[in-house]
Design a protein around this motif. Structure first.
Motif, short mmCIF file in Angstrom:
data_model
loop_
_atom_site.label_atom_id
_atom_site.label_comp_id
_atom_site.label_asym_id
_atom_site.label_seq_id
_atom_site.Cartn_x
_atom_site.Cartn_y
_atom_site.Cartn_z
N GLY A 25 30.86 90.92 -55.70
CA GLY A 25 32.14 91.38 -56.25
C GLY A 25 33.27 90.44 -55.86
O GLY A 25 33.17 89.70 -54.87
N LYS A 26 34.34 90.47 -56.62
CA LYS A 26 35.46 89.56 -56.38
C LYS A 26 36.30 89.95 -55.16
O LYS A 26 37.11 89.19 -54.69
N ARG A 27 36.16 91.21 -54.70
CA ARG A 27 36.90 91.71 -53.52
C ARG A 27 38.41 91.70 -53.74
O ARG A 27 39.19 91.48 -52.80
N LEU A 28 38.82 91.95 -54.99
CA LEU A 28 40.27 91.92 -55.27
C LEU A 28 41.00 93.08 -54.61
O LEU A 28 42.12 92.93 -54.13
N ARG A 29 40.37 94.26 -54.61
CA ARG A 29 41.07 95.43 -54.05
C ARG A 29 41.26 95.30 -52.53
O ARG A 29 42.38 95.50 -52.04
N PRO A 30 40.19 94.93 -51.77
CA PRO A 30 40.47 94.71 -50.34
C PRO A 30 41.46 93.57 -50.11
O PRO A 30 42.27 93.64 -49.16
N ILE A 84 38.21 100.92 -49.35
CA ILE A 84 38.54 100.81 -50.79
C ILE A 84 37.42 100.09 -51.53
O ILE A 84 37.04 100.48 -52.63
N GLU A 85 36.85 99.04 -50.94
CA GLU A 85 35.77 98.31 -51.62
C GLU A 85 34.52 99.19 -51.74
O GLU A 85 33.82 99.16 -52.75
N LEU A 86 34.25 100.00 -50.71
CA LEU A 86 33.09 100.91 -50.77
C LEU A 86 33.28 101.93 -51.88
O LEU A 86 32.36 102.24 -52.65
N CYS A 118 44.16 105.58 -64.69
CA CYS A 118 43.33 106.32 -63.72
C CYS A 118 42.13 105.49 -63.27
O CYS A 118 41.84 105.38 -62.09
N LYS A 119 41.41 104.88 -64.23
CA LYS A 119 40.17 104.18 -63.87
C LYS A 119 40.44 102.88 -63.12
O LYS A 119 39.69 102.50 -62.24
N THR A 120 41.47 102.18 -63.49
CA THR A 120 41.75 100.89 -62.86
C THR A 120 43.00 100.95 -61.97
O THR A 120 42.98 100.56 -60.82
N GLY A 121 44.08 101.50 -62.57
CA GLY A 121 45.38 101.48 -61.87
C GLY A 121 45.36 102.23 -60.55
O GLY A 121 45.95 101.77 -59.56
N GLN A 165 44.33 84.68 -65.60
CA GLN A 165 43.49 83.51 -65.95
C GLN A 165 42.01 83.73 -65.71
O GLN A 165 41.20 82.88 -66.05
N ARG A 166 41.63 84.86 -65.13
CA ARG A 166 40.24 85.01 -64.68
C ARG A 166 39.24 84.94 -65.85
O ARG A 166 39.59 85.32 -66.97
N ASP A 167 38.02 84.48 -65.52
CA ASP A 167 36.99 84.44 -66.55
C ASP A 167 35.79 85.29 -66.17
O ASP A 167 34.74 85.23 -66.78
N PHE A 202 45.17 93.51 -65.35
CA PHE A 202 43.73 93.33 -65.06
C PHE A 202 42.88 94.00 -66.13
O PHE A 202 41.93 93.42 -66.65
N GLN A 203 43.24 95.24 -66.47
CA GLN A 203 42.44 96.00 -67.43
C GLN A 203 42.51 95.38 -68.83
O GLN A 203 41.50 95.29 -69.53
N ILE A 204 43.71 94.96 -69.23
CA ILE A 204 43.84 94.35 -70.57
C ILE A 204 42.98 93.08 -70.62
O ILE A 204 42.25 92.86 -71.59
N SER A 261 32.01 103.75 -57.48
CA SER A 261 32.38 104.08 -58.87
C SER A 261 31.58 103.22 -59.85
O SER A 261 31.18 103.68 -60.92
N LEU A 262 31.30 101.97 -59.47
CA LEU A 262 30.51 101.08 -60.36
C LEU A 262 29.07 101.57 -60.45
O LEU A 262 28.48 101.62 -61.53
N VAL A 263 28.50 101.94 -59.29
CA VAL A 263 27.09 102.40 -59.27
C VAL A 263 26.94 103.65 -60.14
O VAL A 263 26.02 103.74 -60.97
N HIS A 264 27.85 104.60 -60.00
CA HIS A 264 27.76 105.82 -60.80
C HIS A 264 28.08 105.56 -62.27
O HIS A 264 27.45 106.11 -63.16
N ASP A 265 29.05 104.69 -62.51
CA ASP A 265 29.43 104.38 -63.89
C ASP A 265 28.25 103.76 -64.67
O ASP A 265 28.13 103.95 -65.87
N ASP A 266 27.40 103.03 -63.97
CA ASP A 266 26.26 102.35 -64.62
C ASP A 266 25.09 103.28 -64.90
O ASP A 266 24.16 102.90 -65.62
#
Ligand code: GRG
Length: 296
Positions: free
Chosen positions: A44-49, A73-75, A181-184, A293-295, A219-221, A80-85
């Motif tokens: 993961g990119k670790r942006l939130r931590p 926060i990263e945990l 809610c999901k990202t913000g 700019q992220r890809d 980020f979301q857009i 959320s990613l594990v359950h979302d998948d």
């Protein structure tokens, strides 16, 4: 140090701490601990931590003191990613370029991995030192902040409305609700807890909140745009899934160029919110550009 070097430094600090906080892979019952580590250390990119550490720095705090909150926060994000998948939700086979948790460990273990990561996250927050600017009451405030972001007014609420909206025509207001809610919510909580633990003033906290909300929106857009224009190799997942699943996205509702303009405006708002901060907030400023700019 360049922005990228600083992001790598922070990610390695967070990874080391996560490695200490997570139960050893071999400890009984080993399958759950191995599976927790599989998802947490999947690249993961670790942006939130990074946001937690950087907001602490922006208000003159010490990044070491906010590390447990950054890891929490990263945990939570990984849960959320594990359950979302899961098949019951998005039914995705790939995440962060690797087979999803349920593909490797089965659905039951993947559900429990998410539960265990969420539980560990709150355990870490409960263990925050009750000394310094926070004090005893402050730890409870931090836990409340994260609980709100994770609960039905945050991640879960956004996920529920997202699921209910599947294959329906969603209006702009509902789209905004889902993504705030999901990202913000987690972006907001990341910045706020880093600042709260570091003794931010109410005014600093307000400005950083505006910054985080706009950064999360940008980020979301960009995430939605990458699903159209991105490179599958770099993203580590197939593109075009939003269109295939008839998901409401910013490009779908506002057009591709409209969505790009919205991301630019959100970035401008985020930059403006940092106006009164000094060079200690430069990483937060760099993150705005990085997100645009992220890809991946
Ligand atoms: C509570 C099950 C449950 C779900 C909550 C957050 C969420 C709703 C679902 C996760 C999936 C998702 C598409 C969330 C939107 C935010 C987003 C694009 C997350 C991916 O974040 P990155 O790109 O991921 O920072 P990495 O892998 O880099 O950590």
């Amino acid at each position: 140090m360049s922005f990228k070097e600083e992001l790598v430094r922070q990610a390695s600090l967070v990874d080391k701490a996560l490695n200490e906080y997570l139960p050893p892979a071999g400890s009984y019952p080993s399958v759950i601990h191995e599976a927790m580590r599989y998802s947490v250390f999947a690249g993961g990119k670790r942006l939130r931590p990074a946001l937690v550490l950087a907001s602490a720095k922006a208000v003159g705090g010490d990044e070491k003191k906010v590390l447990p909150a950054a890891c929490a926060i990263e945990l939570l994000h990984t849960y959320s990613l594990v359950h979302d998948d899961l098949p019951a939700m998005d039914n995705d086979d790939l995440r962060r370029g690797r087979p999803t948790s349920h593909k490797v460990y089965g659905e039951a273990i993947a559900v429990l991995v998410g539960d265990a990561l969420l539980t560990l996250a709150f355990g870490l927050l409960a263990g925050l030192p009750q000394t310094g600017p926070l004090g005893t009451g402050g730890v409870v405030h931090v836990i409340t902040e994260v609980a709100e972001a994770a609960g039905t007014a945050g991640l879960i609420g956004g996920q529920v409305v997202d699921i209910l909206s599947a294959e329906k025509l969603v209006d702009k207001q509902t789209l905004k609700y889902i993504h705030s809610c999901k990202t913000g919510a987690l972006y907001r909580a990341s910045v706020r807890v880093g600042a709260m633990i570091s003794g931010a003033s109410p005014e600093q906290l307000n400005k950083l909140t505006v910054y985080a909300e706009n950064l999360g929106l940008a980020f979301q857009i960009v995430d939605d745009i990458l699903d159209i224009e991105g490179d599958e190799q770099k993203l580590g997942k197939p593109v075009g899934s939003d269109i295939k699943n008839q998901k409401a996205t910013y490009p779908a509702l506002h057009g591709l160029s409209g969505a790009k303009e919205m991301a630019r405006q959100a970035a401008e708002q985020a930059t403006g919110a940092l106006y009164h901060f000094g060079s200690e907030a430069d990483f937060l400023r760099g993150l705005i550009y990085f997100v645009l700019q992220r890809d991946n």
